[in-house]
Write an enzyme that holds these catalytic residues in place. Structure first.
Site, short mmCIF file in Angstrom:
data_model
loop_
_atom_site.label_atom_id
_atom_site.label_comp_id
_atom_site.label_asym_id
_atom_site.label_seq_id
_atom_site.Cartn_x
_atom_site.Cartn_y
_atom_site.Cartn_z
N LEU A 203 50.02 86.68 20.86
CA LEU A 203 50.70 86.88 19.56
C LEU A 203 51.09 85.52 19.00
O LEU A 203 51.76 84.74 19.69
CB LEU A 203 51.99 87.70 19.75
N HIS A 204 50.65 85.22 17.79
CA HIS A 204 51.09 83.95 17.19
C HIS A 204 51.21 83.99 15.67
O HIS A 204 51.55 82.99 15.05
CB HIS A 204 50.15 82.81 17.60
N ARG A 205 50.91 85.15 15.03
CA ARG A 205 51.02 85.19 13.56
C ARG A 205 52.47 85.03 13.15
O ARG A 205 53.36 85.71 13.72
CB ARG A 205 50.54 86.54 13.02
N ASP A 280 47.21 89.53 17.85
CA ASP A 280 47.15 89.39 16.40
C ASP A 280 46.19 88.27 16.02
O ASP A 280 46.17 87.79 14.88
CB ASP A 280 48.55 89.17 15.79
#
Ligand code: UD1
Ligand code: UDP
Length: 361
Positions: A203-205, A280
């Site tokens: 997850l990094h958005r 994501d």
């Protein structure tokens, strides 16, 4: 043809490596430029080793900053390089700030720009990447697309058919090239994981990780899932910043393993053997499609709809309850029929080189 190839951030390296290999085989002169948007060893150098990329000819060292700062720093530094080295073509990939910055410089200096992975649209202008994609495409003389709907998107924005080339997905060139080698990675043994018996998460958005509340509720859900199957989460530096400053600290159960970002070969091995991936990421939606691994995308939209139509991807939205529901469904029933999109066959770099060399001949 003297080609300047631009890399900057993690998802760029696996898209440029096949082109570097292809150009070397065809005696094309290359200039590999690393903007330095990503700079940690495990976000940059490890990919040069894993993907057998040569050292960059030029490192711009721009580092992190606001969108304007980062984009502007790349532009100023890259303009000097283009003026002094006079490349015949500038090749950019993907949708990061380095991509749009170098396209702007090329277009203003009248050096043709080739955009690899052109025409993808999430139709969500809140995503910085959507802006980068649109601007880069409008400035590019060569728009190399991964899927048929990309051409439709480009034509709607006024890009003429003579600029659009459907060549397939270059990420998959790297995936197929390194699949066998990745089997030697010791990552599963190192983390004590059994094949098919864990969930891999990235997850990094900004929309998921920049708000502590959103991230906390996603973590609560991942904790619950880890009660069913161990969860492994290589944590992106943007996400790590949030975790480190969370107050009160996030609860992490013993079967929820957070690790540093891993190299390409390790990640490929972990992805290929996962029961499912929750992510994501843009690129991971595509890689899981080819690997046939179920993927739950924690976003409200995707610029890669073919991975849903044809592949193994499920767009779950960002509500943790929905993500959990989809994950439990996959644990119970697996996924249905799926396939691989056309031209995701490992030969995209060759098709790109054919187009460019024909033009320059
Ligand atoms: C960037 C891309 C995104 C892509 C992602 C891939 C843009 C606008 N975003 O997002 O499209 O999906 O890369 O990973 O270009 N940081 C480090 N070390 C690093 C790199 C970053 O600590 O090596 C930290 C810094 O605190 C930085 C933050 O991560 O401020 C964000 O980095 P940045 O490159 O601005 O955006 P990403 O979130 O990585
Ligand atoms: N990846 C990796 N190690 C990790 C996480 C991802 O090698 O710890 C690879 C992944 O296989 C894919 C690429 O990085 O090839 C995707 O990059 P990322 O998710 O950072 O960016 P996005 O595709 O969302 O722009």
């Amino acid at each position: 043809m003297r080609a300047a190839l631009v890399v900057g951030a993690r998802p760029n390296f696996m898209k440029i490596a096949p082109l570097m290999r292809e150009f070397k085989g065809r005696n094309v002169e290359t200039l590999l430029i690393h903007t330095g948007q990503h700079y940690d060893k495990n976000m940059s150098k490890v990919f040069f080793e894993d993907l057998e990329l040569p050292e960059p000819d030029i490192y711009l060292g721009v580092g992190s900053g606001s969108h304007a700062e980062q984009t502007a720093r790349v532009m100023i530094a890259f303009e000097e390089i283009v003026l002094s080295k006079n490349p015949d073509i500038i090749i950019v990939v993907g949708d990061v700030n380095s991509t749009v910055a170098c396209s702007l410089v090329g277009a203003k200096l009248h050096v043709p720009v080739a955009h690899v992975e052109s025409g993808l649209r999430s139709f969500d202008l809140d995503m910085p990447e959507e802006i980068n994609r649109m601007v880069t495409d409008i400035l590019s003389k060569y728009c190399f697309t991964t899927s048929p709907e990309a051409e439709t998107n480009l034509r709607k924005e006024g890009v003429g058919g003579d600029r659009i080339f459907f060549v397939g997905n270059i990420m998959i060139d790297s995936l197929l090239y390194y699949m066998k080698k990745s089997e030697d990675s010791p990552i599963l043994e190192d983390l004590g994981l059994e094949k098919g018996e864990y969930i891999l998460v990235t997850l990094h958005r900004p929309s998921n990780v920049d708000s502590p509340e959103e991230l906390r509720s996603l973590f609560d859900m991942l904790n619950r899932l880890s009660g069913k199957l161990p969860v492994v989460f290589p944590v992106h530096p943007r996400t790590k910043k949030m975790i480190d400053t969370a107050n009160p600290p996030f609860k992490i159960s013993s079967d929820f393993k957070m690790i540093d970002p891993v190299g390409y070969l390790d990640f490929l091995k972990a992805m290929r053997n996962a029961k499912m991936v929750i992510t994501d990421s843009g690129g991971i939606q595509e890689e899981t499609t080819v690997l046939g691994v179920p993927c739950i995308t924690v976003r409200n939209n995707t610029e890669r709809p073919i991975t849903i139509d044809v592949g193994t991807n499920v767009l779950a939205g960002t509500d943790p309850v929905k993500v959990e529901y989809e994950a439990l469904k996959i644990l119970e029933k697996g996924i249905g029929e799926h396939g691989i999109p056309p031209l995701w066959d490992g030969k995209t770099a060759g098709r790109i080189a054919d187009v460019l060399l024909k033009y320059f001949d």
